[in-house]
Design a protein around this motif. Structure first.
Motif, PDB file in Angstrom:
ATOM      1  N   ASN A 105      -0.033   8.855  -3.457  1.00 48.98           N
ATOM      2  CA  ASN A 105      -1.229   9.455  -2.844  1.00 48.98           C
ATOM      3  C   ASN A 105      -2.249   8.401  -2.420  1.00 48.98           C
ATOM      4  OD1 ASN A 105      -1.400   9.064  -5.672  1.00 48.98           O
ATOM      5  ND2 ASN A 105      -3.248  10.293  -5.792  1.00 48.98           N
ATOM      6  N   VAL A 106      -1.891   7.123  -2.542  1.00 45.35           N
ATOM      7  CA  VAL A 106      -2.805   6.049  -2.121  1.00 45.35           C
ATOM      8  C   VAL A 106      -2.152   5.293  -0.974  1.00 45.35           C
ATOM      9  CG1 VAL A 106      -4.019   3.956  -2.870  1.00 45.35           C
ATOM     10  CG2 VAL A 106      -3.635   5.827  -4.497  1.00 45.35           C
ATOM     11  N   ASP A 107      -2.870   5.102   0.123  1.00 45.26           N
ATOM     12  CA  ASP A 107      -2.333   4.336   1.247  1.00 45.26           C
ATOM     13  C   ASP A 107      -2.420   2.853   0.888  1.00 45.26           C
ATOM     14  OD1 ASP A 107      -1.828   2.954   3.588  1.00 45.26           O
ATOM     15  OD2 ASP A 107      -2.767   4.470   4.860  1.00 45.26           O
ATOM     16  N   LEU A 108      -1.305   2.355   0.355  1.00 46.90           N
ATOM     17  CA  LEU A 108      -1.301   0.982  -0.163  1.00 46.90           C
ATOM     18  C   LEU A 108      -1.477  -0.050   0.937  1.00 46.90           C
ATOM     19  CD1 LEU A 108       1.456   0.720  -2.878  1.00 46.90           C
ATOM     20  CD2 LEU A 108      -1.017   0.774  -3.144  1.00 46.90           C
ATOM     21  N   GLN A 109      -0.891   0.232   2.105  1.00 49.28           N
ATOM     22  CA  GLN A 109      -1.014  -0.713   3.209  1.00 49.28           C
ATOM     23  C   GLN A 109      -2.488  -0.856   3.591  1.00 49.28           C
ATOM     24  OE1 GLN A 109       1.099  -2.730   4.544  1.00 49.28           O
ATOM     25  NE2 GLN A 109      -0.341  -3.474   6.103  1.00 49.28           N
ATOM     26  N   ALA A 110      -3.172   0.289   3.699  1.00 48.89           N
ATOM     27  CA  ALA A 110      -4.591   0.238   4.070  1.00 48.89           C
ATOM     28  C   ALA A 110      -5.382  -0.478   2.975  1.00 48.89           C
ATOM     29  CB  ALA A 110      -5.126   1.648   4.294  1.00 48.89           C
ATOM     30  N   ALA A 111      -5.071  -0.177   1.718  1.00 53.67           N
ATOM     31  CA  ALA A 111      -5.791  -0.826   0.615  1.00 53.67           C
ATOM     32  C   ALA A 111      -5.645  -2.339   0.730  1.00 53.67           C
ATOM     33  CB  ALA A 111      -5.241  -0.344  -0.721  1.00 53.67           C
ATOM     34  N   THR A 112      -4.424  -2.779   0.986  1.00 49.86           N
ATOM     35  CA  THR A 112      -4.154  -4.216   1.077  1.00 49.86           C
ATOM     36  C   THR A 112      -4.914  -4.828   2.241  1.00 49.86           C
ATOM     37  OG1 THR A 112      -2.005  -3.810   0.119  1.00 49.86           O
ATOM     38  CG2 THR A 112      -2.280  -5.909   1.249  1.00 49.86           C
ATOM     39  N   GLU A 113      -4.876  -4.162   3.382  1.00 48.07           N
ATOM     40  CA  GLU A 113      -5.584  -4.701   4.541  1.00 48.07           C
ATOM     41  C   GLU A 113      -7.081  -4.825   4.273  1.00 48.07           C
ATOM     42  OE1 GLU A 113      -4.636  -2.566   8.147  1.00 48.07           O
ATOM     43  OE2 GLU A 113      -2.502  -2.585   7.629  1.00 48.07           O
ATOM     44  N   PHE A 114      -7.616  -3.886   3.514  1.00 49.16           N
ATOM     45  CA  PHE A 114      -9.054  -3.934   3.229  1.00 49.16           C
ATOM     46  C   PHE A 114      -9.358  -4.781   1.987  1.00 49.16           C
ATOM     47  CE2 PHE A 114      -8.899  -0.454   6.169  1.00 49.16           C
ATOM     48  CZ  PHE A 114     -10.110  -0.523   6.842  1.00 49.16           C
ATOM     49  N   GLY A 115      -8.350  -5.432   1.440  1.00 52.05           N
ATOM     50  CA  GLY A 115      -8.568  -6.303   0.279  1.00 52.05           C
ATOM     51  C   GLY A 115      -8.963  -5.524  -0.956  1.00 52.05           C
ATOM     52  N   CYS A 116      -8.531  -4.261  -1.020  1.00 49.93           N
ATOM     53  CA  CYS A 116      -8.893  -3.423  -2.170  1.00 49.93           C
ATOM     54  C   CYS A 116      -7.710  -3.387  -3.147  1.00 49.93           C
ATOM     55  CB  CYS A 116      -9.221  -2.012  -1.676  1.00 49.93           C
ATOM     56  SG  CYS A 116      -9.677  -0.909  -3.006  1.00 49.93           S
ATOM     57  N   LEU A 117      -7.983  -3.758  -4.369  1.00 53.56           N
ATOM     58  CA  LEU A 117      -6.926  -3.791  -5.372  1.00 53.56           C
ATOM     59  C   LEU A 117      -6.592  -2.372  -5.823  1.00 53.56           C
ATOM     60  CD1 LEU A 117      -5.319  -5.801  -7.282  1.00 53.56           C
ATOM     61  CD2 LEU A 117      -7.044  -5.224  -8.973  1.00 53.56           C
ATOM     62  N   VAL A 118      -5.310  -2.098  -5.959  1.00 54.87           N
ATOM     63  CA  VAL A 118      -4.894  -0.807  -6.519  1.00 54.87           C
ATOM     64  C   VAL A 118      -4.215  -1.085  -7.863  1.00 54.87           C
ATOM     65  CG1 VAL A 118      -3.486   1.258  -6.174  1.00 54.87           C
ATOM     66  CG2 VAL A 118      -4.551   0.137  -4.201  1.00 54.87           C
ATOM     67  N   THR A 164      -6.723   7.886   1.575  1.00 58.13           N
ATOM     68  CA  THR A 164      -6.150   7.599   2.887  1.00 58.13           C
ATOM     69  C   THR A 164      -6.823   6.373   3.520  1.00 58.13           C
ATOM     70  OG1 THR A 164      -7.807   9.007   3.872  1.00 58.13           O
ATOM     71  CG2 THR A 164      -5.706  10.051   3.300  1.00 58.13           C
ATOM     72  N   ARG A 165      -6.295   5.952   4.640  1.00 55.79           N
ATOM     73  CA  ARG A 165      -6.908   4.857   5.406  1.00 55.79           C
ATOM     74  C   ARG A 165      -8.368   5.192   5.729  1.00 55.79           C
ATOM     75  NH1 ARG A 165      -5.441   0.462   8.337  1.00 55.79           N
ATOM     76  NH2 ARG A 165      -3.329   0.668   7.554  1.00 55.79           N
ATOM     77  N   GLU A 166      -8.620   6.461   6.034  1.00 57.29           N
ATOM     78  CA  GLU A 166      -9.995   6.873   6.367  1.00 57.29           C
ATOM     79  C   GLU A 166     -10.938   6.580   5.198  1.00 57.29           C
ATOM     80  OE1 GLU A 166      -7.290   9.100   7.030  1.00 57.29           O
ATOM     81  OE2 GLU A 166      -7.342   8.189   9.017  1.00 57.29           O
ATOM     82  N   VAL A 167     -10.440   6.758   3.995  1.00 56.50           N
ATOM     83  CA  VAL A 167     -11.292   6.495   2.826  1.00 56.50           C
ATOM     84  C   VAL A 167     -11.655   5.007   2.786  1.00 56.50           C
ATOM     85  CG1 VAL A 167     -11.401   6.516   0.294  1.00 56.50           C
ATOM     86  CG2 VAL A 167     -10.333   8.426   1.517  1.00 56.50           C
ATOM     87  N   PHE A 168     -10.662   4.138   3.018  1.00 55.84           N
ATOM     88  CA  PHE A 168     -10.947   2.695   2.982  1.00 55.84           C
ATOM     89  C   PHE A 168     -11.890   2.311   4.122  1.00 55.84           C
ATOM     90  CE2 PHE A 168      -6.932   3.008   0.651  1.00 55.84           C
ATOM     91  CZ  PHE A 168      -7.337   2.398  -0.522  1.00 55.84           C
ATOM     92  N   GLU A 169     -11.688   2.931   5.278  1.00 62.84           N
ATOM     93  CA  GLU A 169     -12.585   2.632   6.402  1.00 62.84           C
ATOM     94  C   GLU A 169     -14.004   3.071   6.071  1.00 62.84           C
ATOM     95  OE1 GLU A 169      -9.216   2.896   9.913  1.00 62.84           O
ATOM     96  OE2 GLU A 169     -10.570   4.587   9.611  1.00 62.84           O
ATOM     97  N   ALA A 170     -14.104   4.278   5.496  1.00 62.58           N
ATOM     98  CA  ALA A 170     -15.432   4.815   5.186  1.00 62.58           C
ATOM     99  C   ALA A 170     -16.136   3.992   4.107  1.00 62.58           C
ATOM    100  CB  ALA A 170     -15.315   6.271   4.741  1.00 62.58           C
ATOM    101  N   ALA A 171     -15.351   3.269   3.305  1.00 62.83           N
ATOM    102  CA  ALA A 171     -15.944   2.481   2.209  1.00 62.83           C
ATOM    103  C   ALA A 171     -16.736   1.294   2.737  1.00 62.83           C
ATOM    104  CB  ALA A 171     -14.848   2.001   1.270  1.00 62.83           C
TER     105      ALA A 171
END
Ligand SMILES: NC(=O)C1=CN([C@@H]2O[C@H](COP(=O)(O)OP(=O)(O)OC[C@H]3O[C@@H](n4cnc5c(N)ncnc54)[C@H](O)[C@@H]3O)[C@@H](O)[C@H]2O)C=CC1
Ligand SMILES: O=C(O)C(=O)COP(=O)(O)O
Length: 634
Positions: free
Chosen positions: A168-181, A145-152
């Motif tokens: 099951n992966v919040d792709l928008q949040a991943a993208t905003e945090f520059g995390c590749l999925v 979730t977004r919370e996971v990316f924030e907590a990272a």
């Protein structure tokens, strides 16, 4: 083979030189490197049939810093441990595997990283652990979730989905945090298709119910009379990898197969004897409906009361896609009133479903606990596929299975590599010519090329130009994943134009121009008559060159730092500036003079290995005939 140097595309800026060295401290510009890795080393593993799918994955582009400034160091540290520095210091990245992954994949991961296999973490435990991890590998059971990316806190660089569905992966949040999925899209296709067929057959012949009945000591032959498959119509909803394999197998069982998929090519369906039809036609003519589309906002609860009102009475439904594609309450109603005779379900809205789920308990429903991908072969294949993708991504490679970054085929990558470097450097250079760089709103990129526009994939170039423009004026970490998003956030519009030039279509791009409009420039000579800042570059002998600044032609390799001076064209200018730099121990790597006409205005472009101090720059400014100058970090 390493060919040059460059900033990271996928991993944050990384320090590979000695951090305490004066060079690292003073290098205001990070030189950059581009490497092509050879294919990932072959693995000493037994491979499943599906292995071929991922072994064909091509080597990818690696882009890594070799130098960095104090600033970029702190940026990097604030985003977590620096992977390359870490590996130089003998520190490995950490990969959290939150669900069971095949041993073969774990072996691949362990060869590169510390691997923490912690299954069944609660959402809170996952959030606690994640800031210590560079990558996370999940299956369908972990909600990223977004919370996971924030907590990272910026450390998480890659999420690997060991399977297909990434709902099951919040792709928008991943993208905003520059995390590749990345996912593993091919290795479980056959397993899922086989499970679909298994459910189809088991459902129609009441295998599960009859088995339970016998185990309860009964012998109920007349109760479990089934229906035949041969000659019946199967509607395959979603004619992708799994759907088409199900269709192929159903044809083998003598079924008539139709399919609905708004994006599938009709000829691919026709090739296996399947007619592509409308949604309504598919559901209203089918005796069996098998679901194979992804769960997206558009497919969520696609099978609802209204849909069930259009189906043939007594239809049978198989779902090995995602539970959320069906409105489960509506399905219970349809089963209760006989509109749907039977259902076979591998997937559920909530997994595991509540113990008292009416659907699971329904006597006309056959269920399995999300087993579609669970064969030994598929799990081995998926594990290796995702391990290779995650390791590659941590090394900075562009993955062939990236879900939230442009996927650029290897052939395109290979030929675009030097242009990728050129694109970033031109962006970096152009933005430094703007007085008060953060006010940029409109950038136009012009690609001059002998290629047909359809043969020129500029997504990577555009992303690198964006990175080059934004990074020097922002504390935001930019990579290929979040470049477009960040540009939009900052109100930066980047338009692209292609100009056809006569020449060899063998090289993808003749030149790249960057135009920045509606801004003031620190270096007036960079302005065209229309007031736009313009810089142009080309690749020469595989090396990015600056070939034009404003209306002046120059010819300097884009490497190290650059001083641009405008002067009245006259003898001795190179010597004067060169000796000032020499006296201050600043090494000149190259020089080029571009002029409008002899003895008129000229631009001198001087490449320097070190950043001159303020005094040295002031002395250059005091040289008579120098009208303006600017120092640029490349
Ligand atoms: N139960 C399990 O263990 C497994 C489940 N799956 C699920 O199956 C799904 C399909 O997997 P693949 O075939 O590998 O994916 P795929 O991407 O190859 O195929 C999905 C197809 O669905 C089509 N589609 C999208 N929206 C549609 C719509 N509204 N109506 C009809 N078709 C639509 C797409 O055009 C595409 O052709 C995955 O998204 C995943 O959720 C996949 C593997 C295992
Ligand atoms: O690949 C998919 O989409 C699947 O649904 C398989 O899920 P799993 O990895 O078995 O949890």
């Amino acid at each position: 083979m390493a060919t040059a140097s460059a900033k990271s595309l996928l991993v944050p800026r990384v320090e590979t030189s000695t951090l305490s060295s004066t060079r690292a401290d003073s290098a205001a510009a990070a030189a950059t490197s581009l490497q092509f890795l050879k294919s990932t080393p072959s693995l000493p593993l037994k491979l499943s049939h599906s292995r071929s799918c991922f072994r064909s994955r091509s080597p990818s582009l690696v882009i890594t810093n070799v130098l960095k400034t104090q600033d970029s160091l702190s940026t990097s540290l604030s985003q977590g441990r620096d992977l390359e520095t870490g590996s130089r210091l003998g520190m490995k990245p950490t990969i959290l595997v939150s669900e069971k992954l095949g041993e073969a994949g774990l072996e691949v991961l362990r060869g590169f990283a510390n691997v923490d296999c912690s299954y069944d973490l609660s959402p809170e435990e996952l959030c606690q652990k994640i800031s210590l991890c560079d990558a996370l590998i999940v299956r369908s059971g972990t909600k990223v979730t977004r919370e996971v990316f924030e907590a990272a806190k910026g450390r998480l660089k890659v999420v690997g989905r060991a399977g297909v569905g990434i709902d099951n992966v919040d792709l928008q949040a991943a993208t905003e945090f520059g995390c590749l999925v990345v996912n593993a899209p091919t290795a479980n296709t056959v397993a899922a298709a086989e499970h679909g067929i298994a459910l189809l057959a088991a459902m129609t012949r009441n295998v599960a119910q009859a088995d339970a009945s016998m185990k309860a000591g009964k012998w109920q032959r007349s109760k479990y009379v089934g229906v035949s498959l041969v000659g019946k119509t199967l509607a395959v909803m979603g004619f992708g990898k799994v759907g088409s394999e199900v269709a192929r197998r159903a044809k083998g069982l003598g079924m008539h197969v139709v399919s609905h998929d708004p994006y599938a090519p009709a000829d691919r369906a026709r090739a296996i004897g399947v007619d592509l039809v409308s949604f309504d036609e598919a559901i209203s003519t089918a005796d069996f409906i098998s679901l194979h589309m992804p769960l997206t906002p558009a497919t969520s609860k696609l099978f609802n009361d209204e849909t069930f009102s259009k189906v043939k009475k007594g239809v049978r439904i198989i779902n090995v896609a995602r539970g959320g594609v069906i409105d489960e309450d509506a399905l219970v109603r349809a089963l209760d009133n006989g509109v749907v005779a039977q259902a076979a379900l591998d997937v559920f809205c909530e997994e595991p479903p509540p113990k008292d789920s009416k659907l699971v308990q329904h006597e006309n429903v056959t269920v399995t606990p999300h087993l579609g991908a669970s064969t030994k072969e598929a799990q081995e294949g998926v594990a290796i596929e995702i391990a290779e993708a995650v390791v590659g991504a941590l090394r900075g490679e562009l993955s062939a299975t990236a879900v939230n970054a442009p996927m650029v085929p290897q052939e395109v990558l290979s030929e675009l590599a030097p242009y990728v470097m050129l694109a970033e450097k031109l962006g970096r250079l152009a933005v430094q010519l703007v007085a008060g760089g953060s006010g940029i709103q409109s950038v136009k990129v012009v690609y001059r090329s002998a290629r047909d526009p359809d043969d020129l994939d500029t997504r990577l170039l555009r992303a690198m130009i964006t990175k080059g423009i934004i990074e020097p004026i922002s504390s935001t970490f930019i990579n290929l994943v979040n470049a477009d998003f960040t540009a939009k956030q900052k109100g930066l519009r980047i338009s692209e134009e292609r100009v056809f030039v006569d020449g060899s279509p063998g090289s993808p791009v003749d030149s790249i121009q960057i135009h920045i409009s509606n801004v003031q420039s620190k270096f007036a000579s960079a302005l065209l008559d229309n007031g736009e800042i313009c810089v142009e570059g080309r690749v020469k002998y595989g090396v990015p060159h600056l070939t034009c600044v404003g209306a002046f032609n120059v010819d300097v390799s884009l490497d190290g730092n650059l001083i641009l001076c405008r002067q009245v064209d006259q003898p001795g200018m190179i010597g004067k500036v060169g000796s000032i730099l020499g006296e201050q121990n600043v090494n000149v790597s190259f020089m080029s003079v571009g002029r409008t006409m002899p003895k008129k205005q000229a631009i001198m472009a001087i490449g320097v290995d070190e950043e001159p101090d303020k005094e040295t720059l002031k002395m250059i400014g005091l040289v008579p005939s120098i009208e303006e100058f600017v120092f640029l970090n490349l």
